[in-house]
Scaffold this motif. Structure first.
Motif, short mmCIF file in Angstrom:
data_model
loop_
_atom_site.label_atom_id
_atom_site.label_comp_id
_atom_site.label_asym_id
_atom_site.label_seq_id
_atom_site.Cartn_x
_atom_site.Cartn_y
_atom_site.Cartn_z
N GLY A 25 -58.41 83.43 44.13
CA GLY A 25 -57.94 82.46 45.11
C GLY A 25 -58.24 81.06 44.65
O GLY A 25 -58.71 80.84 43.52
N LYS A 26 -57.94 80.12 45.52
CA LYS A 26 -58.26 78.72 45.22
C LYS A 26 -58.65 78.07 46.54
O LYS A 26 -57.80 77.57 47.27
CB LYS A 26 -57.05 78.05 44.58
N HIS A 27 -59.93 78.14 46.86
CA HIS A 27 -60.39 77.50 48.10
C HIS A 27 -60.04 76.02 48.06
O HIS A 27 -60.25 75.36 47.06
CB HIS A 27 -61.91 77.63 48.24
N ASN A 28 -59.51 75.54 49.17
CA ASN A 28 -59.23 74.10 49.30
C ASN A 28 -60.22 73.50 50.28
O ASN A 28 -60.11 73.70 51.49
CB ASN A 28 -57.80 73.88 49.81
N ASN A 29 -61.21 72.78 49.78
CA ASN A 29 -62.20 72.11 50.64
C ASN A 29 -61.63 70.77 51.05
O ASN A 29 -61.26 69.96 50.19
CB ASN A 29 -63.51 71.92 49.88
N TRP A 30 -61.62 70.54 52.34
CA TRP A 30 -60.89 69.37 52.85
C TRP A 30 -61.76 68.57 53.82
O TRP A 30 -62.48 69.16 54.65
CB TRP A 30 -59.62 69.87 53.55
N SER A 31 -61.72 67.28 53.69
CA SER A 31 -62.41 66.43 54.66
C SER A 31 -61.70 65.08 54.75
O SER A 31 -60.78 64.81 53.97
CB SER A 31 -63.88 66.24 54.26
N LEU A 32 -62.14 64.26 55.69
CA LEU A 32 -61.55 62.94 55.88
C LEU A 32 -62.66 61.91 55.79
O LEU A 32 -63.72 62.09 56.38
CB LEU A 32 -60.91 62.83 57.27
N SER A 33 -62.41 60.83 55.06
CA SER A 33 -63.45 59.80 55.03
C SER A 33 -62.85 58.41 55.19
O SER A 33 -61.68 58.18 54.88
CB SER A 33 -64.26 59.90 53.75
N THR A 34 -63.68 57.50 55.70
CA THR A 34 -63.19 56.15 56.00
C THR A 34 -63.51 55.20 54.85
O THR A 34 -64.36 55.50 54.01
CB THR A 34 -63.90 55.59 57.24
N ASP A 35 -62.84 54.05 54.87
CA ASP A 35 -63.15 53.04 53.86
C ASP A 35 -64.51 52.40 54.12
O ASP A 35 -64.98 51.61 53.30
CB ASP A 35 -62.04 51.98 53.79
N THR A 36 -65.12 52.76 55.25
CA THR A 36 -66.47 52.26 55.50
C THR A 36 -67.52 53.27 55.02
O THR A 36 -68.71 53.10 55.26
CB THR A 36 -66.69 51.99 57.01
N GLY A 37 -67.04 54.33 54.37
CA GLY A 37 -67.97 55.26 53.74
C GLY A 37 -68.46 56.41 54.61
O GLY A 37 -69.48 57.02 54.32
N ILE A 38 -67.74 56.67 55.70
CA ILE A 38 -68.18 57.74 56.59
C ILE A 38 -67.31 58.99 56.38
O ILE A 38 -66.09 58.90 56.37
CB ILE A 38 -68.03 57.29 58.08
N ASN A 39 -67.96 60.14 56.23
CA ASN A 39 -67.23 61.41 56.23
C ASN A 39 -67.03 61.82 57.69
O ASN A 39 -67.98 62.12 58.39
CB ASN A 39 -68.02 62.48 55.46
#
Ligand code: ADP
Ligand code: MG
Length: 727
Positions: A339-353
């Protein structure tokens, strides 16, 4: 004599590990062959540098003058590294990558020549696009499509070619590639997520979706792979008896990496360093000769490009080490697939995940907002998400008790489950001061501690929260990550957009404070989407029953799963989020159905050929040996021979039975193929899935039985144990 097989085995057994040079520190090699920020600073004028940077950061257009400057500097840089050609590098709907090399070299008359590369060549090219899948968007007489420079993914050098990442679109504007919709989806998530972030921090100007993929693969000796027509033509084995020892001892996962494979990995990693692909992790996987490689996560568009590039480079480096790399989701029956796990997240230009809990109750409310909205997006679009991972090859893996089932559910861990339960009990409307304090201190305030021991990882979940990211685990190893990432970012973008509208409405209508309104909306979301949450064993039959009760879909095959791609709801979603037009969506759907059909068609033909050209003739040879033997015994023992030759006679009969089964099943399969070939689109795919493919297992069963009956010296096909255990 099974010549090819024994030749191949001899070759494979005599291999010496290929030496690799690792004398230069990796950090020094990193990005060496990439036209990245630091190279640009060195080569570009200030004006050109700023033009490109603002195109990358703010999506501004690059004018022709700047493009000329960039092209000229790129060329100088490339020539300094011995490069002779350039190419627009793109990802057509075949799922792979495409390139057409042009030399910098130009004649200028009088027998003279120069190296030239201008802005117009950098910005746009017109490859003859009629041979790429287009789902009827372009007829061949209107074959023009063009590739256009994507400055957000840096140009790179591989070998002696400068590669420029581009999008690929039809002259009429429709996307013909996997990158264009992804870029649009990333824009959509940026817009929606940034708007929601402003509830918590007015300074946020941009939200970026990150992707960290984990690539699984098999390494098989080149000679052995070449001796198997099924591997060469379909990427997997269509027959082959399980070896006496497989993966049941669990002795391969995280085991010490065999030297030949390790040298391959080291060589590959060096190439990755030069190309700026930040590979970090390597290890053995569960099956023998199966491995995994993972990078440090990156911005999604770049991460997708890097994965596509990596798959290409992996094949090339493998050949230097006399390996063939198999990306197929299920190259060998009976051992784990890839398989190919896709780890996904969102982060801001202020450095916050945004998917990582913070230190204060407010930042945790922000975390919960993104966390719960993602869950709701997955619930509302589970069928579409399932469709994004559908392929003939991934069908072997999903639901096969090793990979997640075809049912999309979300795993969040025990502690976050509790947090959501508490949030679900929040009062409707205005909150009392006590309730607010309690929420802040005891629910939202406790999240960071809670997550520290959230080590509980449910491997059976297709979509799991793992501390500071979601991990989409059902993606297949051959997939282009752009496809699932386009959908995931689009559905979350749409969800966040709706969330903002609802919260604003509550603030206005009911005069609620911002955080009260957020709590209220989140509470409703938890209620309405909790059916998608599942912490139990995804492999169990009980889950199938339970999921059905909950109304979750369980589309087991690709033709079934793909339907969600063109539902009214999907079309409306793409249109609203400006990710794809109806024409684009329908074209893709048609291409994927056709790809499925062709895939099964090819497998059916190859299986029939191998069974008839290899298995049956070998079986007949062995049977003749037995017949000779029986005749001989009869000569010696005369009337009494049956006592001595009884077992041989039984074998002769059994062989005949298997041969007859194989032959009649192949004939029946061919008849079904003929019928299916008269159909088109969904109907053809359905026929291949439900009428043709079921013969594969039948035919294989009899071939595999013959494999273990027949003299090993006669068997022409390289066996599982030879492919999986030759190091
Ligand atoms: P696993 O236990 O599944 O092997 P790891 O913790 O090793 O998972 O991480 C796997 C992948 O997740 C790596 O590619 C890593 O870069 C990526 N990753 C880590 N954090 C994030 C994040 N915030 N966003 C996206 N990907 C991430
Ligand atoms: Mg993982």
């Amino acid at each position: 004599m099974a010549v090819l097989r024994f030749h191949a085995l001899k070759e494979a057994l005599n291999r010496k590990p290929v030496e690799v040079d690792e004398s230069i520190k990796r950090s020094e090699l990193f990005g060496e062959n990439v036209f990245n920020e630091s190279t640009m600073r060195q080569y570009l004028t200030k004006e050109a540098y700023q033009g490109v940077m603002s195109a990358i950061q703010d999506g501004t257009k690059i004018d022709r003058k700047i493009a000329d400057q960039v092209a000229s500097s790129m060329k100088d840089w490339a020539l300094s590294k011995g490069v002779t050609h350039y190419t627009h590098w793109f990802q057509p709907l075949t799922g792979g990558t495409a390139e057409k090399h042009d030399a910098f070299f130009e004649t200028i008359g009088n027998g003279l020549a120069v190296e030239k590369f201008g802005g117009s060549e950098l910005v746009q090219q017109e490859p003859d696009a009629s041979s790429f899948p287009n789902g009827g968007i372009r007829n061949t007489f209107e074959a023009r499509g063009y590739t256009a420079w994507d400055p957000t993914s840096p140009a790179f050098i591989f070998g002696t070619t400068l590669s420029i990442p581009t999008i690929f679109v039809a002259y009429t504007g429709e996307a013909l590639d996997n990158k264009t919709p992804l870029l649009r989806a990333l824009q959509a998530i940026d817009k929606s997520a940034t708007a929601v972030c402003k509830y918590f921090d007015k300074n946020v100007k941009k939200v970026t979706a990150s992707l960290g993929w984990e690539q699984e693969y098999f390494l098989i000796d080149k000679a052995l792979a070449a001796s198997r027509p099924d591997i060469i033509l379909t990427g997997r084995t269509l027959l082959g008896h399980s070896p006496a020892k497989g993966q049941q001892l669990d002795d391969h996962y995280f085991g010490s990496i065999p030297t030949r494979a390790l040298n391959y990995m080291r060589d590959l990693e060096t190439e990755c360093m030069l190309l700026g692909i930040p590979v970090k992790t390597r290890h053995n996987e569960v099956a023998p000769n199966q491995f995994e490689l993972a990078p440090i996560y990156e911005e999604s568009n770049l991460a997708v490009d890097h994965n596509s590039l990596l798959m290409d480079v992996m094949g090339k480096v493998a050949s230097r080490h006399n390996f063939k790399v198999l990306f197929h989701e299920k190259p060998f029956a009976g051992v784990n697939g890839s398989g190919k796990h896709n780890n996904w997240s969102l982060s801001t230009d202020t450095g916050i995940n945004l998917l990582g809990p913070g230190k204060t109750p407010m930042s945790n409310l922000q975390f919960l907002t993104f966390f719960i909205n993602t869950i709701k997006a997955v619930y509302d679009n589970e069928e579409l998400l399932r469709a994004t991972i559908a392929s003939a090859s991934n069908d072997h893996r999903l639901g096969a008790n090793e990979a997640p089932p075809a049912i999309i559910s979300v795993f969040i861990g025990e502690q976050l489950t509790k947090v959501l339960q508490e949030l679900e009990g929040v009062t409707n409307g205005k909150l009392s001061p006590e309730e607010k304090t309690d929420l802040k201190l005891n629910v939202v305030g406790k999240i960071p501690d809670v997550l520290l021991d959230n080590t509980d990882r449910n491997r059976t979940s297709p979509f799991a929260f793992t501390g500071n990211k979601f991990e989409f685990r059902a993606v297949g190893s051959t997939a282009n990550c752009a496809i699932p990432m386009t959908v995931l970012n689009t559905i979350v973008a749409k969800q966040l957009k709706d969330f903002k509208i609802e919260v604003d409405a509550l603030i206005k209508k009911k005069d609620l404070k911002k955080d009260e309104a957020i709590f209220n909306v989140l509470r409703e979301y938890i209620k309405s989407s909790k059916k998608v949450l599942f912490e139990g064993n995804g492999y169990g039959a009980e889950w199938e029953k339970e999921a059905k009760k909950r109304g979750l879909s369980n589309n087991k095959t690709t033709p079934e799963a793909l339907k969600a791609q063109i539902s009214k709801k999907t079309l409306a979603l793409y249109e609203e989020m400006e990710v794809m037009s109806k024409v684009e969506v329908e074209a893709r759907h048609e291409i994927e159905l056709e790809e499925y059909t062709m895939h099964i068609q090819i497998e059916g033909r190859v299986l029939g050929d191998i069974a008839r050209n290899h298995v049956i003739p070998t079986a007949v040879k062995y049977q003749n040996m037995l017949i000779e033997n029986v005749k001989g015994l009869k000569e010696i023992f005369e009337q009494d021979y049956k006592k001595e030759a009884g077992e041989q006679i039984k074998l002769i009969r059994e062989i005949s039975e298997h041969i007859s089964e194989i032959n009649s099943k192949i004939n029946a399969m061919i008849e079904e193929r003929k019928k299916a070939n008269k159909l088109e689109g969904q109907k053809a795919a359905d026929a291949y899935c439900n009428k043709v493919k079921p013969y594969f297992d039948d035919i294989r069963y009899h071939c595999d039985k013959l494999e273990i009956m027949i003299d090993d010296e006669l068997w022409t096909l390289t066996k599982y144990r030879e492919m999986l255990f030759t190091r």
